[in-house]
Design a protein around this motif. Structure first.
Motif, PDB file in Angstrom:
ATOM      1  N   LEU A 251     125.623-102.113  24.451  1.00 39.70           N
ATOM      2  CA  LEU A 251     125.266-102.777  25.842  1.00 39.70           C
ATOM      3  C   LEU A 251     124.863-101.562  26.820  1.00 39.70           C
ATOM      4  CD1 LEU A 251     127.819-105.568  26.266  1.00 39.70           C
ATOM      5  CD2 LEU A 251     125.723-105.580  25.172  1.00 39.70           C
ATOM      6  N   SER A 252     124.917-100.365  26.303  1.00 41.29           N
ATOM      7  CA  SER A 252     124.191 -99.353  27.353  1.00 41.29           C
ATOM      8  C   SER A 252     122.703 -99.381  27.287  1.00 41.29           C
ATOM      9  CB  SER A 252     124.545 -97.834  27.013  1.00 41.29           C
ATOM     10  OG  SER A 252     124.010 -97.599  25.633  1.00 41.29           O
ATOM     11  N   ASN A 253     122.170-100.259  26.551  1.00 38.21           N
ATOM     12  CA  ASN A 253     120.554-100.643  26.648  1.00 38.21           C
ATOM     13  C   ASN A 253     120.219-101.568  27.505  1.00 38.21           C
ATOM     14  OD1 ASN A 253     120.177 -98.671  24.467  1.00 38.21           O
ATOM     15  ND2 ASN A 253     120.911-100.408  22.860  1.00 38.21           N
ATOM     16  N   LEU A 254     121.240-102.239  28.215  1.00 47.07           N
ATOM     17  CA  LEU A 254     120.926-103.088  29.243  1.00 47.07           C
ATOM     18  C   LEU A 254     120.590-102.261  30.608  1.00 47.07           C
ATOM     19  CD1 LEU A 254     123.926-105.591  29.160  1.00 47.07           C
ATOM     20  CD2 LEU A 254     121.632-105.975  28.307  1.00 47.07           C
ATOM     21  N   ARG A 255     119.015-102.124  30.760  1.00 46.41           N
ATOM     22  CA  ARG A 255     118.814-101.305  31.587  1.00 46.41           C
ATOM     23  C   ARG A 255     119.054-101.721  33.235  1.00 46.41           C
ATOM     24  NH1 ARG A 255     117.855 -97.121  29.126  1.00 46.41           N
ATOM     25  NH2 ARG A 255     117.016 -96.378  31.148  1.00 46.41           N
ATOM     26  N   CYS A 256     119.385-103.077  33.279  1.00 49.91           N
ATOM     27  CA  CYS A 256     119.688-103.546  34.579  1.00 49.91           C
ATOM     28  C   CYS A 256     120.878-103.081  35.259  1.00 49.91           C
ATOM     29  CB  CYS A 256     119.791-105.251  34.450  1.00 49.91           C
ATOM     30  SG  CYS A 256     121.006-105.753  33.591  1.00 49.91           S
ATOM     31  N   LEU A 257     121.896-102.618  34.210  1.00 47.17           N
ATOM     32  CA  LEU A 257     123.039-102.074  34.684  1.00 47.17           C
ATOM     33  C   LEU A 257     122.960-100.887  35.457  1.00 47.17           C
ATOM     34  CD1 LEU A 257     125.180-102.021  31.480  1.00 47.17           C
ATOM     35  CD2 LEU A 257     125.168-103.884  33.348  1.00 47.17           C
ATOM     36  N   TYR A 258     121.960-100.006  35.327  1.00 54.62           N
ATOM     37  CA  TYR A 258     121.853 -98.735  36.125  1.00 54.62           C
ATOM     38  C   TYR A 258     121.359 -98.927  37.494  1.00 54.62           C
ATOM     39  CZ  TYR A 258     122.575 -97.207  31.375  1.00 54.62           C
ATOM     40  OH  TYR A 258     123.227 -96.921  29.961  1.00 54.62           O
ATOM     41  N   GLU A 259     120.624 -99.982  37.748  1.00 50.01           N
ATOM     42  CA  GLU A 259     120.257-100.303  39.099  1.00 50.01           C
ATOM     43  C   GLU A 259     121.448-100.975  39.796  1.00 50.01           C
ATOM     44  OE1 GLU A 259     116.358-102.060  39.233  1.00 50.01           O
ATOM     45  OE2 GLU A 259     116.624-102.297  41.380  1.00 50.01           O
ATOM     46  N   ARG A 260     121.715-102.004  39.060  1.00 51.25           N
ATOM     47  CA  ARG A 260     122.632-103.298  39.923  1.00 51.25           C
ATOM     48  C   ARG A 260     124.091-102.871  40.138  1.00 51.25           C
ATOM     49  NH1 ARG A 260     121.956-106.343  43.105  1.00 51.25           N
ATOM     50  NH2 ARG A 260     123.318-108.226  42.423  1.00 51.25           N
ATOM     51  N   VAL A 261     124.626-102.222  39.202  1.00 50.71           N
ATOM     52  CA  VAL A 261     125.835-101.934  39.330  1.00 50.71           C
ATOM     53  C   VAL A 261     126.269-101.066  40.419  1.00 50.71           C
ATOM     54  CG1 VAL A 261     128.081-100.814  37.901  1.00 50.71           C
ATOM     55  CG2 VAL A 261     126.534-102.660  36.878  1.00 50.71           C
ATOM     56  N   PRO A 262     125.619 -99.824  40.585  1.00 51.65           N
ATOM     57  CA  PRO A 262     125.930 -98.980  41.657  1.00 51.65           C
ATOM     58  C   PRO A 262     125.789 -99.728  43.213  1.00 51.65           C
ATOM     59  CG  PRO A 262     124.369 -97.777  40.099  1.00 51.65           C
ATOM     60  CD  PRO A 262     124.575 -99.089  39.671  1.00 51.65           C
ATOM     61  N   GLN A 263     124.780-100.852  43.099  1.00 53.93           N
ATOM     62  CA  GLN A 263     124.471-101.594  44.301  1.00 53.93           C
ATOM     63  C   GLN A 263     125.720-102.289  44.447  1.00 53.93           C
ATOM     64  OE1 GLN A 263     121.188-103.648  43.688  1.00 53.93           O
ATOM     65  NE2 GLN A 263     119.810-102.031  44.070  1.00 53.93           N
ATOM     66  N   LEU A 264     126.501-102.908  43.489  1.00 52.17           N
ATOM     67  CA  LEU A 264     127.442-103.597  43.487  1.00 52.17           C
ATOM     68  C   LEU A 264     128.755-103.190  43.681  1.00 52.17           C
ATOM     69  CD1 LEU A 264     126.440-106.256  40.818  1.00 52.17           C
ATOM     70  CD2 LEU A 264     126.354-106.846  43.341  1.00 52.17           C
ATOM     71  N   TRP A 265     128.842-101.771  43.147  1.00 51.07           N
ATOM     72  CA  TRP A 265     130.292-101.373  43.215  1.00 51.07           C
ATOM     73  C   TRP A 265     130.751-100.815  44.543  1.00 51.07           C
ATOM     74  CZ3 TRP A 265     128.994 -97.123  39.129  1.00 51.07           C
ATOM     75  CH2 TRP A 265     128.419 -95.822  39.857  1.00 51.07           C
ATOM     76  N   THR A 266     129.796-100.413  45.561  1.00 50.81           N
ATOM     77  CA  THR A 266     130.376-100.023  46.843  1.00 50.81           C
ATOM     78  C   THR A 266     131.324-100.919  47.579  1.00 50.81           C
ATOM     79  OG1 THR A 266     128.338-101.049  47.800  1.00 50.81           O
ATOM     80  CG2 THR A 266     128.013 -98.731  47.160  1.00 50.81           C
ATOM     81  N   ALA A 267     131.290-102.378  47.284  1.00 52.54           N
ATOM     82  CA  ALA A 267     132.167-103.436  47.731  1.00 52.54           C
ATOM     83  C   ALA A 267     133.643-103.101  47.544  1.00 52.54           C
ATOM     84  CB  ALA A 267     131.463-104.794  47.488  1.00 52.54           C
ATOM     85  N   HIS A 268     133.711-102.313  46.162  1.00 57.86           N
ATOM     86  CA  HIS A 268     134.959-102.205  45.861  1.00 57.86           C
ATOM     87  C   HIS A 268     135.628-100.787  45.726  1.00 57.86           C
ATOM     88  CE1 HIS A 268     134.757-106.333  44.223  1.00 57.86           C
ATOM     89  NE2 HIS A 268     133.313-105.984  43.941  1.00 57.86           N
ATOM     90  N   VAL A 269     134.790 -99.714  46.184  1.00 57.40           N
ATOM     91  CA  VAL A 269     135.138 -98.415  46.020  1.00 57.40           C
ATOM     92  C   VAL A 269     135.780 -98.053  47.531  1.00 57.40           C
ATOM     93  CG1 VAL A 269     134.528 -96.165  45.796  1.00 57.40           C
ATOM     94  CG2 VAL A 269     133.645 -97.779  44.018  1.00 57.40           C
ATOM     95  N   PHE A 270     136.698 -97.187  47.631  1.00 57.11           N
ATOM     96  CA  PHE A 270     137.655 -96.998  48.893  1.00 57.11           C
ATOM     97  C   PHE A 270     136.794 -95.892  49.463  1.00 57.11           C
ATOM     98  CE2 PHE A 270     141.019 -94.722  51.314  1.00 57.11           C
ATOM     99  CZ  PHE A 270     141.054 -95.605  52.031  1.00 57.11           C
ATOM    100  N   SER A 271     135.167 -95.919  49.962  1.00 58.41           N
ATOM    101  CA  SER A 271     134.667 -94.958  50.487  1.00 58.41           C
ATOM    102  C   SER A 271     133.611 -95.358  51.172  1.00 58.41           C
ATOM    103  CB  SER A 271     134.126 -93.747  49.253  1.00 58.41           C
ATOM    104  OG  SER A 271     133.420 -93.016  49.800  1.00 58.41           O
ATOM    105  N   ASP A 272     133.100 -94.349  52.211  1.00 55.01           N
ATOM    106  CA  ASP A 272     132.160 -94.908  52.954  1.00 55.01           C
ATOM    107  C   ASP A 272     130.645 -95.032  52.272  1.00 55.01           C
ATOM    108  OD1 ASP A 272     132.048 -92.259  52.959  1.00 55.01           O
ATOM    109  OD2 ASP A 272     131.485 -92.189  55.145  1.00 55.01           O
ATOM    110  N   ARG A 273     130.340 -94.113  51.314  1.00 54.41           N
ATOM    111  CA  ARG A 273     129.219 -93.955  50.494  1.00 54.41           C
ATOM    112  C   ARG A 273     129.759 -93.396  48.924  1.00 54.41           C
ATOM    113  NH1 ARG A 273     125.127 -89.941  52.140  1.00 54.41           N
ATOM    114  NH2 ARG A 273     124.574 -89.785  49.914  1.00 54.41           N
ATOM    115  N   VAL A 274     128.928 -94.000  48.012  1.00 52.96           N
ATOM    116  CA  VAL A 274     129.362 -93.932  46.785  1.00 52.96           C
ATOM    117  C   VAL A 274     128.449 -93.032  45.953  1.00 52.96           C
ATOM    118  CG1 VAL A 274     130.296 -94.392  44.369  1.00 52.96           C
ATOM    119  CG2 VAL A 274     130.673 -96.068  46.713  1.00 52.96           C
ATOM    120  N   ASP A 275     128.451 -91.645  45.741  1.00 45.74           N
ATOM    121  CA  ASP A 275     127.458 -90.870  45.253  1.00 45.74           C
ATOM    122  C   ASP A 275     127.407 -90.669  43.752  1.00 45.74           C
ATOM    123  OD1 ASP A 275     126.010 -90.085  47.698  1.00 45.74           O
ATOM    124  OD2 ASP A 275     127.613 -88.803  48.211  1.00 45.74           O
ATOM    125  N   THR A 276     128.547 -91.255  43.250  1.00 48.55           N
ATOM    126  CA  THR A 276     128.701 -91.402  41.644  1.00 48.55           C
ATOM    127  C   THR A 276     127.437 -91.863  40.880  1.00 48.55           C
ATOM    128  OG1 THR A 276     130.891 -92.189  42.194  1.00 48.55           O
ATOM    129  CG2 THR A 276     130.430 -91.902  39.830  1.00 48.55           C
TER     130      THR A 276
END
Ligand SMILES: [Zn+2]
Length: 305
Positions: A251-276
């Motif tokens: 499933l690492s071949n799902l290209r959509c993950l690399y763009e979408r997941v970092p947009q979505l994870w900010t709502a759940h990470v305890f930080s003002d910005r996420v540079d991961t």
């Protein structure tokens, strides 16, 4: 020279690496299923083959689909069940007449990508394998973190964070619990979710193709997957705050993950910005066997696994 062996359930792969990470020789053979003694013999032959071809003696690192129990020194959690309860590291060291290092295959994947792969040089690397299951490995400062119970990185059997009503209690998991991350994020889980929402019974990789072709059910299925992935990986970020998260497996071949997941994870990470950074593996399926070889990496002594 470093030799890596990837001890899979259906195949055993061997690789000889030069000091600079160049591949010198590679072999892949069918695994002797169900027979512990044959497994030892097969590894010995594989190492002899690689050393014959390269005319060099190598160190030997081995990736296994389980872990060595710190309490007993015996293999546990291997889906190649004939390895469980055996002192595999000691038996191989005896048969190969040299010390060997063993590590979980997902840990080897993370080590490979952290050493000279997609996360080369990063201080804290979380490697994720999403395929038939959901494995993970943690590498800090170039070393595999094994943990007191030899389960460091095994995020797949945590409950899916922030479940919605229709995600509770979640599908039953083979581990005995329900609603584990793996029951939402593995390939079979994605395929099952598509069927549950009126889609056809097709493999996970075909769901992505259908979404590209304009299938609204497939698009919605991938969107649910992206949200679930973001929630699940955000909990890892909150605990170990990796510099890089590397994805491997089908499933690492799902290209959509690399763009979408970092947009979505900010709502759940305890930080003002996420540079991961979230990146695909550089070596793909070869990372397991490369990481096994890198278990012997001079200069960064790794804890014996
Ligand atoms: Zn589970």
């Amino acid at each position: 020279m470093r030799i890596g062996i990837d001890l899979g359930g259906t195949k055993i792969e061997g690789l000889a690496l030069a000091d600079d990470g160049r591949e010198l020789a590679r072999r892949r053979i069918a695994a002797p299923r169900g027979d512990y003694g044959d497994t030892i013999h097969t590894v010995v032959h594989l190492v002899a083959d690689l050393e014959g071809e390269t005319q060099q003696r190598g160190s030997v690192g081995i990736g296994i689909p389980g872990a060595i129990s710190p309490a007993t020194g015996l293999i546990k959690n291997a889906n190649s069940t004939w390895l469980n309860g055996r002192p595999l590291d000691r038996d191989l060291a005896l048969a190969l007449d040299r010390p060997v290092r063993l590590a979980n295959d997902a840990n080897c994947f993370a080590l490979s990508e952290a050493t000279d792969g997609a996360a080369a040089g990063a201080a804290v690397v979380f490697g994720v394998i999403i395929g038939t299951g959901t494995g993970g490995g943690l590498v800090i400062g170039g070393r595999v973190v094994t943990g007191a119970n030899a389960i460091a990185g095994e995020w797949g059997h945590n409950p899916l964070p922030a479940p919605r009503d229709d995600e509770r209690p979640g599908p039953p998991c083979y581990c005995g619990r329900s609603g584990c991350i793996e029951t939402f994020l593995s390939g079979p889980a994605l395929a099952r979710d598509y069927v549950a929402h009126g889609g056809d019974d097709v493999p996970a990789r075909d769901v992505a193709g259908r979404a590209d072709a304009g299938d609204a059910r497939a698009t919605a299925c991938l969107e649910r997957y992206e949200h679930r992935f973001a929630r699940a990986i955000a909990s890892v970020i909150n605990v170990v705050d990796p510099d890089v998260i590397v994805l491997g497996g089908g499933l690492s071949n799902l290209r959509c993950l690399y763009e979408r997941v970092p947009q979505l994870w900010t709502a759940h990470v305890f930080s003002d910005r996420v540079d991961t950074k979230l990146v695909p593996a550089k070596y793909g399926d070869a990372s397991g066997v490369r990481g096994a070889a890198w278990l012997w990496n001079e200069g960064t002594p790794l804890a014996l696994q």
